[in-house]
Design a protein around this motif. Structure first.
Motif, PDB file in Angstrom:
ATOM      1  N   PRO A 200       1.077  54.279 -64.761  1.00 27.90           N
ATOM      2  CA  PRO A 200      -0.351  53.978 -64.636  1.00 27.90           C
ATOM      3  C   PRO A 200      -0.604  52.807 -63.678  1.00 27.90           C
ATOM      4  O   PRO A 200       0.177  51.848 -63.645  1.00 27.90           O
ATOM      5  N   LEU A 201      -1.680  52.898 -62.920  1.00 28.41           N
ATOM      6  CA  LEU A 201      -1.979  51.914 -61.873  1.00 28.41           C
ATOM      7  C   LEU A 201      -3.429  51.460 -61.976  1.00 28.41           C
ATOM      8  O   LEU A 201      -4.335  52.281 -62.122  1.00 28.41           O
ATOM      9  N   PHE A 202      -3.642  50.141 -61.899  1.00 28.78           N
ATOM     10  CA  PHE A 202      -4.997  49.563 -61.870  1.00 28.78           C
ATOM     11  C   PHE A 202      -5.120  48.771 -60.579  1.00 28.78           C
ATOM     12  O   PHE A 202      -4.316  47.880 -60.298  1.00 28.78           O
ATOM     13  N   ASP A 203      -6.138  49.089 -59.812  1.00 32.73           N
ATOM     14  CA  ASP A 203      -6.337  48.464 -58.503  1.00 32.73           C
ATOM     15  C   ASP A 203      -7.282  47.269 -58.623  1.00 32.73           C
ATOM     16  O   ASP A 203      -8.347  47.374 -59.229  1.00 32.73           O
ATOM     17  N   VAL A 204      -6.889  46.124 -58.035  1.00 30.17           N
ATOM     18  CA  VAL A 204      -7.707  44.907 -58.081  1.00 30.17           C
ATOM     19  C   VAL A 204      -7.905  44.375 -56.664  1.00 30.17           C
ATOM     20  O   VAL A 204      -6.945  43.947 -56.011  1.00 30.17           O
ATOM     21  N   ASP A 205      -9.134  44.427 -56.191  1.00 23.19           N
ATOM     22  CA  ASP A 205      -9.513  43.798 -54.924  1.00 23.19           C
ATOM     23  C   ASP A 205      -9.836  42.339 -55.228  1.00 23.19           C
ATOM     24  O   ASP A 205     -10.885  42.034 -55.813  1.00 23.19           O
ATOM     25  N   THR A 206      -8.957  41.425 -54.832  1.00 25.18           N
ATOM     26  CA  THR A 206      -9.124  40.024 -55.235  1.00 25.18           C
ATOM     27  C   THR A 206     -10.120  39.264 -54.378  1.00 25.18           C
ATOM     28  O   THR A 206     -10.286  38.063 -54.549  1.00 25.18           O
ATOM     29  N   THR A 207     -10.800  39.953 -53.461  1.00 27.33           N
ATOM     30  CA  THR A 207     -11.925  39.306 -52.780  1.00 27.33           C
ATOM     31  C   THR A 207     -13.183  39.349 -53.650  1.00 27.33           C
ATOM     32  O   THR A 207     -14.178  38.714 -53.321  1.00 27.33           O
TER      33      THR A 207
END
Length: 491
Positions: free
Chosen positions: A464-471
Motif C-alpha cells: 500500500p502507498l500513500f502519496d504526500v506532496d510536502t509543499t
C-alpha cells in the motif's frame, strides 16, 4: 508474493503478484453461472500459479461481500454466495485467502499504482458484464456494515429493466456491457457490432450509433452525478473492460448542473486492476482460515464468528523520499500520533559523524549503509507485533538490499508513505539547513544532483502507498486513518 484473482461475469483472471504489484505470471479462464464450476476453475488456476513464495490469495468477487467475515452474501451474474468460497479455497490451496468486492480490489490497485495515486476521496465504477462500485474517503474504503458501495444498483429509471438484484432500473441494467448489447440489438444492429465501431459510425455522422451511445452513457452520467452529490469525491474513475469506452461515451452526456462537476477519468490499469488489487490486499491482510466451530455446524442459521486474523511478526511504515523531501516531518508526525517507535537513518548516522569528525562523501555513504543495517537489526530484535516507522531514502541502495533486511528482520507487512516536492523546492530546503548538519554530509555542491534526482525518484510501491506532496499542509489525520486501515487493523 500473492495470487490475485478477479471473478467476472465473462472471464476469470488470476495472476501471481509481487509485493510491489508487478504481475509475474497470469492465466485466464471463461467464467460460468454455475458457482461450483467457477470454484473448480479457480482452484485449477491457483494450482498452476502457486509457488513456495506465494504467501496468500486474494479474490475480487462481484456482488455483496463481507470482507471481515470472508463471506459472499450475494452475487449478480456470478453468484458465489452458496459455495463458502474463502474456506473451500483455503482448504484446497493451504494458503490464507482474503476476499472482497471486485471493484474494491480494483480501486486498491488504482490507489497504489494507477490513476488514483495521490487522491484522497475517490468513487470508482467498473463497467463490464455488470457494473461494480467502490468508494474511498480519506484514503479509506467505505464499507458501512460490510457491503457499502453497490454503485451499480443506483436507480436511474424506476420503470426500467429488471435487475438481478430484484429491483428495476439500476444503472447496471442500462450502462453495463450487457446493457450495451441490448441497446445495439434494439437498434436493429447485429451482435458483432463493437463499441469501437459505434464510435467510428458516430464520428461519421451516423445518428443511429449516436443514439445508442447516448442511451448507454446517459444513465451512467446520472449515477455519477448521484455519487458526486453523496460523497463529493475529488475523482471519479471508470474501470473494467469497458471503462475507457464509457469515459469516451460520456462526452455525449456531460454533467450540466454546477453542483455535480467532478473530474471523471478512465482507470489506468485496465483488466489488470482486479488481480493486482486482490494480490496487494492479500499481502496486506493475510487472513487466517476461519475456524469451524461445532456450534456453527449445529446451528446453520447462526452467523459465524469471524476468525481472528494472523498478526504479522513485525510491521514497518516506510517513510520514503529523497533528501529534503520532508519525510522527517512526516515520520515524526506519524510516530507522535500513532505511538510507534521511529527509526531514522540520520538519527543513527549523525552521532557517528559527530564523534568521528565527519569524512568524505564515500565515508558518508559507507556509514549510511551501516546505519541502514543497524535500523533493521533493531527491528529484528523487537517483540513480535511491533510496528516501526522507518525514515530513509530507500532508493539509495538496490531494492534487493531492502528485501533482504526485511526478511532477516521478520517484517511481514509494510506500508509506504512517499514524500516529494519539486527539485527547486528541495534545493532551497537543503541550502537552508547546510549549517545545521554534521560535517560529513554532502555540501552545497550536492544541490544540482539533488534537483536531478527529484526528476527521476520514484516510490518503492511495495504494498500500500500513500502519496504526500510536502509543499502542501501535511494531512496527518488522513495519513493516520489510512495507516489504521492498511497496517494497524489487527492491533
Amino acid at each position: 508474493m500473492a495470487i490475485g484473482i478477479d471473478i467476472g461475469g465473462t472471464n476469470l483472471r488470476a495472476a501471481r503478484i509481487s509485493g510491489t504489484g508487478e504481475i509475474i505470471d497470469r492465466i485466464s479462464e471463461k467464467s460460468a453461472p454455475d458457482p461450483e464450476l467457477v470454484l473448480s476453475r479457480i482452484g485449477e488456476m491457483v494450482r498452476r500459479l502457486d509457488a513456495p513464495e506465494v504467501a496468500a490469495i486474494g479474490i475480487g468477487v462481484p456482488g455483496r461481500v463481507d470482507a471481515q467475515l470472508g463471506a459472499v452474501l450475494s452475487g449478480g451474474y456470478v453468484n458465489l454466495a452458496s459455495v463458502s468460497l474463502a474456506q473451500r479455497l483455503e482448504s484446497l490451496a493451504d494458503k490464507p485467502v482474503v476476499i472482497d468486492n471486485d471493484c474494491n480490489m480494483a480501486l486498491i490497485a488504482e490507489m497504489a499504482l494507477g490513476a488514483a495515486r495521490g487522491h484522497e476521496s475517490i468513487v470508482m465504477f467498473t463497467i463490464g458484464t455488470g457494473i461494480g462500485g467502490a468508494v474511498v474517503q480519506d484514503r479509506r474504503m467505505v464499507r458501512g456494515k460490510g457491503t457499502a458501495g453497490q454503485l451499480g444498483h443506483i436507480t436511474v429509471d424506476m420503470s426500467g429493466e429488471a435487475c438481478v438484484c430484484g429491483r428495476r432500473g439500476c444503472v447496471e441494467t442500462a450502462s453495463s456491457g450487457t446493457a450495451l448489447g441490448r441497446h445495439i440489438a434494439r437498434a436493429g444492429l447485429g451482435p458483432d457490432v463493437s463499441v469501437d465501431q459505434l464510435f467510428a459510425r458516430d464520428a461519421g455522422g451516423d445518428a443511429l450509433a449516436r443514439g445508442i451511445l447516448e442511451a448507454w452513457a446517459g444513465p451512467l452520467r446520472a449515477a455519477i452525478d448521484t455519487t458526486v452529490a453523496m460523497f463529493a469525491p475529488d475523482l471519479v474513475l471508470l474501470g473494467g473492460g469497458l471503462g475507457l469506452a464509457a469515459h469516451r461515451a460520456l462526452a455525449r452526456a456531460p454533467a450540466l448542473a454546477p453542483w455535480y462537476q467532478c473530474p471523471v477519468e478512465p482507470a489506468q490499469l485496465g483488466d489488470d486492476a482486479g488481480v493486482i488489487g486482490a494480490g496487494l490486499q492479500a499481502l496486506a491482510t493475510k487472513a487466517v482460515a476461519p475456524v469451524s466451530l461445532p456450534s456453527a455446524r449445529l446451528n446453520p442459521g447462526r452467523r459465524a464468528v469471524p476468525a481472528r486474523r494472523a498478526v504479522p511478526s513485525r510491521r514497518a511504515v516506510l517513510v520514503n523520499g529523497i533528501p529534503a523531501s520532508g519525510k522527517s516531518t512526516v515520520s515524526c508526525g506519524i510516530a507522535e500520533r500513532m505511538g510507534w517507535p521511529l527509526l531514522a537513518l540520520d538519527t543513527i548516522k549523525n552521532p557517528f559523524l559527530e564523534v568521528l569528525g565527519g569524512g568524505d562523501r564515500e565515508f558518508n555513504r559507507t556509514l549510511g549503509r551501516a546505519s541502514y543495517q543497524a535500523i533493521w537489526s533493531v527491528v529484528g530484535e523487537a517483540p513480535a507485533g511491533t510496528i516501526f516507522v522507518v525514515d530513509a531514502w530507500f532508493g539509495f541502495q538496490p531494492r534487493q538490499v531492502l528485501e533482504d533486511h526485511l526478511r532477516r528482520a521478520g517484517v511481514e507487512q509494510t506500508a509506504e508513505i512517499w514524500c516529494h516536492a519539486p527539485g527547486e523546492v528541495l534545493a532551497e530546503r537543503y541550502r537552508a539547513r547546510l549549517d545545521q548538519r554534521p560535517a560529513g554530509h554532502p555540501g552545497a555542491a550536492y544541490i544540482p544532483e539533488l534537483i536531478e534526482l527529484a526528476k527521476r525518484a520514484e516510490p518503492l510501491r511495495r504494498g500500500p502507498l500513500f502519496d504526500v506532496d510536502t509543499t502542501k499542509p501535511i494531512a496527518f489525520d488522513a495519513i493516520t486513518q489510512w495507516l489504521q486501515a492498511t497496517i494497524a487493523a489487527d492491533t
